[in-house]
Motif scaffolding. Sequence first.
Motif, PDB file in Angstrom:
ATOM      1  N   HIS A  99      -9.492  -2.650   5.329  1.00  8.00           N
ATOM      2  CA  HIS A  99      -8.522  -3.444   6.032  1.00  8.00           C
ATOM      3  C   HIS A  99      -9.557  -3.760   7.567  1.00  8.00           C
ATOM      4  O   HIS A  99     -10.080  -4.966   7.645  1.00  8.00           O
ATOM      5  CB  HIS A  99      -7.332  -2.572   6.569  1.00  8.00           C
ATOM      6  N   LEU A 100      -9.802  -2.770   8.415  1.00  9.91           N
ATOM      7  CA  LEU A 100     -10.575  -2.862   9.645  1.00  9.91           C
ATOM      8  C   LEU A 100     -11.632  -1.838   9.698  1.00  9.91           C
ATOM      9  O   LEU A 100     -12.139  -1.863  10.954  1.00  9.91           O
ATOM     10  CB  LEU A 100      -9.509  -2.993  10.661  1.00  9.91           C
ATOM     11  N   GLY A 101     -11.858  -1.005   8.768  1.00 14.93           N
ATOM     12  CA  GLY A 101     -13.179  -0.364   8.795  1.00 14.93           C
ATOM     13  C   GLY A 101     -12.666   0.969   9.249  1.00 14.93           C
ATOM     14  O   GLY A 101     -13.777   1.703   9.414  1.00 14.93           O
ATOM     15  N   CYS A 102     -11.694   1.547   9.609  1.00 15.20           N
ATOM     16  CA  CYS A 102     -11.472   3.086   9.796  1.00 15.20           C
ATOM     17  C   CYS A 102     -11.886   3.715   8.670  1.00 15.20           C
ATOM     18  O   CYS A 102     -11.903   3.655   7.578  1.00 15.20           O
ATOM     19  CB  CYS A 102      -9.982   3.195  10.094  1.00 15.20           C
TER      20      CYS A 102
ATOM     21  N   CYS B  81     -12.240   2.132   5.448  1.00 12.60           N
ATOM     22  CA  CYS B  81     -11.217   1.459   4.909  1.00 12.60           C
ATOM     23  C   CYS B  81     -11.499  -0.316   4.929  1.00 12.60           C
ATOM     24  O   CYS B  81     -11.902  -0.744   5.874  1.00 12.60           O
ATOM     25  CB  CYS B  81     -10.048   1.498   6.013  1.00 12.60           C
TER      26      CYS B  81
ATOM     27  N   CYS C   9      -4.827   5.949   5.224  1.00 10.92           N
ATOM     28  CA  CYS C   9      -5.641   5.212   6.379  1.00 10.92           C
ATOM     29  C   CYS C   9      -4.730   5.561   7.594  1.00 10.92           C
ATOM     30  O   CYS C   9      -3.591   5.078   7.599  1.00 10.92           O
ATOM     31  CB  CYS C   9      -6.094   4.066   6.466  1.00 10.92           C
TER      32      CYS C   9
ATOM     33  N   CYS D 124      -4.812   4.501  10.668  1.00 10.27           N
ATOM     34  CA  CYS D 124      -4.912   3.366  11.438  1.00 10.27           C
ATOM     35  C   CYS D 124      -3.910   2.358  11.336  1.00 10.27           C
ATOM     36  O   CYS D 124      -3.015   1.975  12.340  1.00 10.27           O
ATOM     37  CB  CYS D 124      -6.490   2.606  11.325  1.00 10.27           C
ATOM     38  N   HIS D 125      -3.563   1.740  10.038  1.00 14.45           N
ATOM     39  CA  HIS D 125      -2.511   0.931  10.037  1.00 14.45           C
ATOM     40  C   HIS D 125      -1.654   1.079   8.709  1.00 14.45           C
ATOM     41  O   HIS D 125      -0.946   0.325   8.298  1.00 14.45           O
ATOM     42  CB  HIS D 125      -3.131  -0.549   9.632  1.00 14.45           C
ATOM     43  N   GLY D 126      -1.931   2.492   7.953  1.00 16.37           N
ATOM     44  CA  GLY D 126      -1.129   3.012   7.070  1.00 16.37           C
ATOM     45  C   GLY D 126      -1.411   2.367   5.515  1.00 16.37           C
ATOM     46  O   GLY D 126      -0.659   2.567   4.713  1.00 16.37           O
ATOM     47  N   SER D 127      -2.730   1.844   5.518  1.00 18.82           N
ATOM     48  CA  SER D 127      -3.174   1.450   4.167  1.00 18.82           C
ATOM     49  C   SER D 127      -3.275   2.836   3.203  1.00 18.82           C
ATOM     50  O   SER D 127      -3.694   3.969   3.536  1.00 18.82           O
ATOM     51  CB  SER D 127      -4.546   0.927   4.099  1.00 18.82           C
TER      52      SER D 127
ATOM     53  N   PRO E 290      -2.037  -2.933   4.813  1.00 18.01           N
ATOM     54  CA  PRO E 290      -2.398  -4.058   4.999  1.00 18.01           C
ATOM     55  C   PRO E 290      -3.755  -4.273   4.207  1.00 18.01           C
ATOM     56  O   PRO E 290      -4.340  -5.296   4.268  1.00 18.01           O
ATOM     57  CB  PRO E 290      -2.792  -4.356   6.422  1.00 18.01           C
TER      58      PRO E 290
HETATM   59 FE1  FES Z   1      -7.075   1.106   7.476  1.00 17.74          FE
HETATM   60 FE2  FES Z   1      -6.200  -0.674   9.033  1.00 17.74          FE
HETATM   61  S1  FES Z   1      -8.198   0.263   9.173  1.00 17.74           S
HETATM   62  S2  FES Z   1      -5.157   0.175   7.524  1.00 17.74           S
END
Ligand code: FES
Length: 277
Positions: free
Chosen positions: A195-198, A193, A211, A213-216, A228
Amino acid sequence: MTTAVLIGVVVVALAAAAAAFAVGWRRSARSDWRLNLDAETRAADTPVRASLPDADPELEPEPAPIVEQAASVAVEVVTVQSTVEVSREEAGITRRRFFNRAMGATFGVFLAGLGLDMLAFAWPRVSGGFGSDVNAGSVQDLLAQAINADGSVTPVFIPSARAYLVPRPAVLSVQFEGKNVDAGGVMALYQRCVHLGCRVPWCQPSQGFECPCHGSKYNGAGEYFAGPAPRNLDRFVVKLTANDELVISTGSIIQTPRALQPSVKYPQGPSCIGGSR
Ligand code: FES
């Protein structure tokens, strides 16, 4: 006065005479000690004394008594000291040498670990792992796996490339032109991802990447849809071999901004993580 002196002289002379007489008498008594013996003893003593012509009667030793002695064994204890040359290993190590060796071993382990890390970092580049070109196989077989009979998509995941293989949309956004992100009708999307790598899983009902983790959310072409994430999913440069096998260049990552005009529709069904956007 004169009389007293004469009396003193006479007394002293008498005392001296008495002392001289006593000494002489004592000496004569010693020399005549045999006279105190009986006749039998003197007779027994005579032959022995006759064999010692010059013996002084006063210094003559007493005959040693005859004593039966038990047989004894003389034991001599001898302590032998010798110097033996030994090696350093045999003699052991000193404290200073121990610490020096410990520090050396620690430094060696550190260097070995560093070397292994560097080797592990470089190894995929020479072995075909992540960071190098990964051959994913026949592009026709990959497309057959990715496109279902009903027209839906199920990406093919290539673990060694950390990539999802998805069909190229009929009309691809202009932002991908000239970047070699598709070959033989297939694109390779990075699983990470932006955003932060998930790791972003595929959602079959919605036909997109969502994703947790934060819904992207991203559509089937990896284009940004919601959340995000600051851009589209990253992707790799791909190419075909002479045998139409897809090669994924995992060392060449392409980043693109959020697509203004998505290439494919999303969502096509319920979301796997919820939320509309
Ligand atoms: Fe995927 Fe934050 S890591 S939305």
